[in-house]
Structures are given as structure tokens and as C-alpha cells.
Scaffold this motif. Structure first.
Motif: not given
Length: 76
Positions: A1-4, A13-17
Motif C-alpha cells: 500500500m502506498w502512503v503519500s 512517501e512509503r510503501y507498506i506491505p
């Protein structure tokens, strides 16, 4: 899931599995909560002093105090 960056900690910004076990929960949240609403919204008590009806304020985040109390209740 991408977090802006506008909502991420540290404005990065980051991606959370998302694990397979939580995929259904995440999909339900995404289908029921608008992008400008909080998943855990603030709760305001309306109608005081005679009535104590809780009202979700979906455009404001829940307070740290309320979240702590929720975690304690769930833990019990």
C-alpha cells in the motif's frame, strides 16, 4: 500500500506491505472510508448536558487519549 507524503510520518512517501491476512480488512476500509476521512475518527459528545450521544467527526483524527483507551479495552 502506498502512503503519500502529505499523510506519512516525516512527510516521506512509503510503501507498506500488507499481509494476506489483512488484505480483506484493508479492502473493506478502502471501500467504506473516503480518501478525506480518517479510519479512526474523532468522537464528539453532542447534546450535552442532558444527552450524551456520540458523533463521529470523520474529518478529524481520533485523539491519542481515545486511542490509548481503545487499545486498553481491546486488550482486556
Amino acid at each position: 500500500m502506498w502512503v503519500s507524503p502529505d499523510i506519512a510520518k516525516g512527510r516521506r512517501e512509503r510503501y507498506i506491505p500488507i499481509t494476506a491476512d489483512l488484505a480483506a480488512v484493508v479492502n473493506e476500509i478502502r471501500s467504506n472510508v473516503e480518501p478525506n476521512e480518517y479510519v479512526l475518527p474523532a468522537i464528539r459528545i453532542m447534546g450535552a448536558p442532558h444527552s450524551r450521544d456520540p458523533l463521529e467527526c470523520r474529518w478529524h483524527p481520533a485523539s491519542a487519549h481515545w486511542l490509548k483507551a481503545l487499545v486498553i479495552r481491546v486488550g482486556r
